[in-house]
Design an enzyme around this catalytic site. Sequence first.
Site, PDB file in Angstrom:
ATOM      1  N   ASP A 121       0.666  -1.079   0.169  1.00 55.27           N
ATOM      2  CA  ASP A 121       0.104   0.004   0.035  1.00 55.27           C
ATOM      3  C   ASP A 121       0.707   1.512   0.160  1.00 55.27           C
ATOM      4  O   ASP A 121       0.253   2.449   0.041  1.00 55.27           O
ATOM      5  CB  ASP A 121      -1.054  -0.037   1.267  1.00 55.27           C
ATOM      6  CG  ASP A 121      -0.423  -0.180   2.599  1.00 55.27           C
ATOM      7  OD1 ASP A 121       1.048   0.158   2.677  1.00 55.27           O
ATOM      8  OD2 ASP A 121      -0.902  -0.651   3.648  1.00 55.27           O
ATOM      9  N   HIS A 136       6.675  -7.850  -1.173  1.00 51.62           N
ATOM     10  CA  HIS A 136       5.753  -8.206  -2.151  1.00 51.62           C
ATOM     11  C   HIS A 136       5.194  -7.250  -3.203  1.00 51.62           C
ATOM     12  O   HIS A 136       4.178  -7.349  -3.748  1.00 51.62           O
ATOM     13  CB  HIS A 136       4.333  -8.704  -1.381  1.00 51.62           C
ATOM     14  CG  HIS A 136       4.563  -9.830  -0.296  1.00 51.62           C
ATOM     15  ND1 HIS A 136       3.855 -10.014   0.805  1.00 51.62           N
ATOM     16  CD2 HIS A 136       5.736 -10.624  -0.292  1.00 51.62           C
ATOM     17  CE1 HIS A 136       4.599 -11.232   1.534  1.00 51.62           C
ATOM     18  NE2 HIS A 136       5.295 -11.523   0.799  1.00 51.62           N
TER      19      HIS A 136
HETATM   20  C1  BJW Z   1      -3.042  -5.753  13.910  1.00 53.98           C
HETATM   21  C2  BJW Z   1      -3.962  -4.689  13.977  1.00 53.98           C
HETATM   22  C3  BJW Z   1      -3.566  -3.517  14.662  1.00 53.98           C
HETATM   23  C4  BJW Z   1      -4.697  -6.365  12.759  1.00 53.98           C
HETATM   24  N1  BJW Z   1      -2.432  -3.516  15.140  1.00 53.98           N
HETATM   25  N2  BJW Z   1      -2.068  -5.655  14.486  1.00 53.98           N
HETATM   26  C5  BJW Z   1       7.106 -22.813   3.291  1.00 53.98           C
HETATM   27  C6  BJW Z   1       6.246 -23.472   4.212  1.00 53.98           C
HETATM   28  C7  BJW Z   1       4.943 -23.636   3.712  1.00 53.98           C
HETATM   29  C8  BJW Z   1       4.437 -22.858   2.316  1.00 53.98           C
HETATM   30  C9  BJW Z   1       5.361 -22.090   1.802  1.00 53.98           C
HETATM   31  C10 BJW Z   1       6.953 -22.283   2.451  1.00 53.98           C
HETATM   32  N3  BJW Z   1       7.342 -21.538   1.485  1.00 53.98           N
HETATM   33  C11 BJW Z   1       6.776 -20.803   0.658  1.00 53.98           C
HETATM   34  C12 BJW Z   1       5.452 -21.302   0.783  1.00 53.98           C
HETATM   35  C13 BJW Z   1       4.248 -20.956  -0.165  1.00 53.98           C
HETATM   36  C14 BJW Z   1       3.659 -19.500   0.096  1.00 53.98           C
HETATM   37  C15 BJW Z   1       3.414 -19.665   1.725  1.00 53.98           C
HETATM   38  O1  BJW Z   1       3.823 -18.863   2.398  1.00 53.98           O
HETATM   39  N4  BJW Z   1       2.161 -20.213   1.840  1.00 53.98           N
HETATM   40  C16 BJW Z   1       1.569 -20.120   3.252  1.00 53.98           C
HETATM   41  C17 BJW Z   1       0.229 -19.388   3.191  1.00 53.98           C
HETATM   42  C18 BJW Z   1       1.702 -21.851   3.747  1.00 53.98           C
HETATM   43  N5  BJW Z   1       4.624 -18.512  -0.117  1.00 53.98           N
HETATM   44  C19 BJW Z   1       4.733 -17.990  -1.348  1.00 53.98           C
HETATM   45  O2  BJW Z   1       4.359 -18.535  -2.255  1.00 53.98           O
HETATM   46  C20 BJW Z   1       5.632 -16.852  -1.320  1.00 53.98           C
HETATM   47  N6  BJW Z   1       6.617 -17.304  -2.525  1.00 53.98           N
HETATM   48  C21 BJW Z   1       7.849 -18.001  -2.277  1.00 53.98           C
HETATM   49  O3  BJW Z   1       8.164 -18.366  -1.237  1.00 53.98           O
HETATM   50  O4  BJW Z   1       8.438 -18.380  -3.594  1.00 53.98           O
HETATM   51  C22 BJW Z   1       9.154 -19.656  -3.514  1.00 53.98           C
HETATM   52  C23 BJW Z   1       8.331 -20.848  -3.128  1.00 53.98           C
HETATM   53  C24 BJW Z   1       6.903 -21.033  -3.773  1.00 53.98           C
HETATM   54  C25 BJW Z   1       6.380 -22.214  -3.488  1.00 53.98           C
HETATM   55  C26 BJW Z   1       6.782 -22.980  -2.424  1.00 53.98           C
HETATM   56  C27 BJW Z   1       7.899 -22.993  -1.960  1.00 53.98           C
HETATM   57  C28 BJW Z   1       8.615 -21.945  -2.157  1.00 53.98           C
HETATM   58  C29 BJW Z   1       5.125 -15.559  -1.939  1.00 53.98           C
HETATM   59  C30 BJW Z   1       4.284 -15.027  -1.050  1.00 53.98           C
HETATM   60  C31 BJW Z   1       3.699 -14.024  -1.666  1.00 53.98           C
HETATM   61  C32 BJW Z   1       2.495 -13.494  -0.409  1.00 53.98           C
HETATM   62  N7  BJW Z   1       1.801 -12.673  -1.472  1.00 53.98           N
HETATM   63  C33 BJW Z   1       0.736 -11.703  -0.828  1.00 53.98           C
HETATM   64  C34 BJW Z   1      -0.291 -11.281  -1.835  1.00 53.98           C
HETATM   65  C35 BJW Z   1       0.563  -9.937  -2.162  1.00 53.98           C
HETATM   66  C36 BJW Z   1      -0.353  -9.041  -3.041  1.00 53.98           C
HETATM   67  C37 BJW Z   1      -1.825  -8.604  -2.157  1.00 53.98           C
HETATM   68  O5  BJW Z   1      -1.597  -7.989  -1.335  1.00 53.98           O
HETATM   69  O6  BJW Z   1      -2.585  -8.760  -3.077  1.00 53.98           O
HETATM   70  O7  BJW Z   1       0.995 -11.000   0.282  1.00 53.98           O
HETATM   71  S1  BJW Z   1      -0.598 -13.300   0.156  1.00 53.98           S
HETATM   72  C38 BJW Z   1      -0.786 -12.001   1.473  1.00 53.98           C
HETATM   73  O8  BJW Z   1      -0.221 -12.361   2.896  1.00 53.98           O
HETATM   74  C39 BJW Z   1      -0.030 -10.733   1.252  1.00 53.98           C
HETATM   75  C40 BJW Z   1       0.478 -10.352   2.587  1.00 53.98           C
HETATM   76  O9  BJW Z   1       1.646  -9.522   2.229  1.00 53.98           O
HETATM   77  C41 BJW Z   1       0.968 -11.509   3.241  1.00 53.98           C
HETATM   78  C42 BJW Z   1       1.169 -11.504   4.523  1.00 53.98           C
HETATM   79  O10 BJW Z   1      -0.257 -11.263   5.433  1.00 53.98           O
HETATM   80  P1  BJW Z   1      -0.109 -10.287   6.757  1.00 53.98           P
HETATM   81  O11 BJW Z   1       0.622  -9.001   6.312  1.00 53.98           O
HETATM   82  O12 BJW Z   1       0.846 -11.150   7.692  1.00 53.98           O
HETATM   83  O13 BJW Z   1      -1.412  -9.775   6.730  1.00 53.98           O
HETATM   84  P2  BJW Z   1      -2.584 -10.698   7.761  1.00 53.98           P
HETATM   85  O14 BJW Z   1      -4.133 -10.317   7.307  1.00 53.98           O
HETATM   86  O15 BJW Z   1      -2.550 -12.295   7.536  1.00 53.98           O
HETATM   87  O16 BJW Z   1      -2.428 -10.274   9.216  1.00 53.98           O
HETATM   88  C43 BJW Z   1      -2.887  -9.178   9.705  1.00 53.98           C
HETATM   89  C44 BJW Z   1      -2.338  -9.221  11.267  1.00 53.98           C
HETATM   90  O17 BJW Z   1      -2.631  -7.987  11.814  1.00 53.98           O
HETATM   91  C45 BJW Z   1      -3.085 -10.248  12.092  1.00 53.98           C
HETATM   92  O18 BJW Z   1      -2.245 -10.876  12.913  1.00 53.98           O
HETATM   93  C46 BJW Z   1      -3.910  -9.554  12.957  1.00 53.98           C
HETATM   94  O19 BJW Z   1      -3.919  -9.866  14.318  1.00 53.98           O
HETATM   95  C47 BJW Z   1      -2.856  -8.142  12.945  1.00 53.98           C
HETATM   96  N8  BJW Z   1      -3.541  -6.943  13.162  1.00 53.98           N
HETATM   97  N9  BJW Z   1      -4.781  -5.216  13.077  1.00 53.98           N
HETATM   98  C48 BJW Z   1      -1.509  -4.789  15.254  1.00 53.98           C
HETATM   99  N10 BJW Z   1      -4.464  -2.639  14.454  1.00 53.98           N
END
Ligand code: BJW
EC number: 2.3.1.-
Length: 279
Positions: A121, A136
């Site tokens: 953002d 990202h």
């Molecule tokens: C507050 C609050 C307040 C609220 N104050 N707090 C190893 C193991 C298992 C799987 C994998 C692995 N390695 C890779 C993978 C696959 C995959 C992955 O991780 N999957 C998991 C879901 C299991 N990863 C990938 O594919 C990545 N690529 C990669 O590793 O390539 C090599 C590879 C590929 C495949 C296999 C192996 C290796 C790429 C990941 C890209 C993520 N992209 C996104 C979308 C981006 C574009 C978009 O936004 O549209 O990124 S997904 C989405 O999740 C987005 C975010 O950046 C990301 C993280 O989310 P985040 O920021 O944590 O948000 P939330 O909503 O989940 O959490 C919010 C938090 O805030 C909560 O805890 C609330 O409590 C808190 N909160 N209000 C303080 N006021």
Amino acid sequence: MASSSLAGKVRKQPISDMAAFRTVFQKSKHVVALTGAGISAESGIPTFRGAGGLWRKYNAQDLATPGAFLANPSLVWEFYSYRRDLVLSKKPNPAHHALAKAEAQLATEGRRLVVITQNIDELHRDAGTKNLLELHGTLFRTRCTKCGDIAENRASPICPALAGKGAPDPEVPDARIPEQDLPRCVKCAGLLRPHVVWFGESLDPDVLMAAQQELDQCDLCLVIGTSSVVYPAAMFAPAVADRGVPVAEFNIESTPGTENFGFHFEGFCGSTLPKALGV
Ligand code: BJW
Ligand code: ZN
């Protein structure tokens, strides 16, 4: 500090002692702040998971994939068009400002603070953060699926066919915009996509390497508003903690990462973070 046994490992429970954290912070020379969607929640931007993570009837994470774009580029563009317009109307909040102020203040003392964000953002930039790694990508760049050209783009709407589209309500019908009317490349007329990292895609190796260097050198890590479930970002702070460096989590709830960290400050980071950083 309390201890618990988990999967054969003895773990210390994180503490929420702000005075103890302040002492650590004041001694630190190189701080990494790893941020996620929660830091922007108080700016009015929905988080990726949880209550805010639904757009129409879709889970945000089901749309953030190359497969979803291939199958239905119109639907995915509607989703991103909505988020671009929403973000353009929002401002950084006290948590973003606290990090930017702390970075500037630490710099005057020969210390360093860098933000590694998963967010797309650009609110950290808007707040004035200079040391910034966007893992990202960003909502405001496009990439051509044909020639690979990457371009800044803040147009609203991004193309005429997306004007007035992208409303998030579940009853809104999908616009089904023909591919030729979606955003196109000015160089080769190929279909554009948002320059963000979707599930299953690799992160930019230069950004990843720069992040790794910061993580290797830091002597304090802050984990702010992330659910710590998406890799590789999810493994950054636990790896820092494993080498004995203090890690402080700021979140409204516990996460799968919490047990790895020395400090956990529960609450809205717009309140907890400015206090913690003293800005
Ligand atoms: C507050 C609050 C307040 C609220 N104050 N707090 C190893 C193991 C298992 C799987 C994998 C692995 N390695 C890779 C993978 C696959 C995959 C992955 O991780 N999957 C998991 C879901 C299991 N990863 C990938 O594919 C990545 N690529 C990669 O590793 O390539 C090599 C590879 C590929 C495949 C296999 C192996 C290796 C790429 C990941 C890209 C993520 N992209 C996104 C979308 C981006 C574009 C978009 O936004 O549209 O990124 S997904 C989405 O999740 C987005 C975010 O950046 C990301 C993280 O989310 P985040 O920021 O944590 O948000 P939330 O909503 O989940 O959490 C919010 C938090 O805030 C909560 O805890 C609330 O409590 C808190 N909160 N209000 C303080 N006021
Ligand atoms: Zn092109």
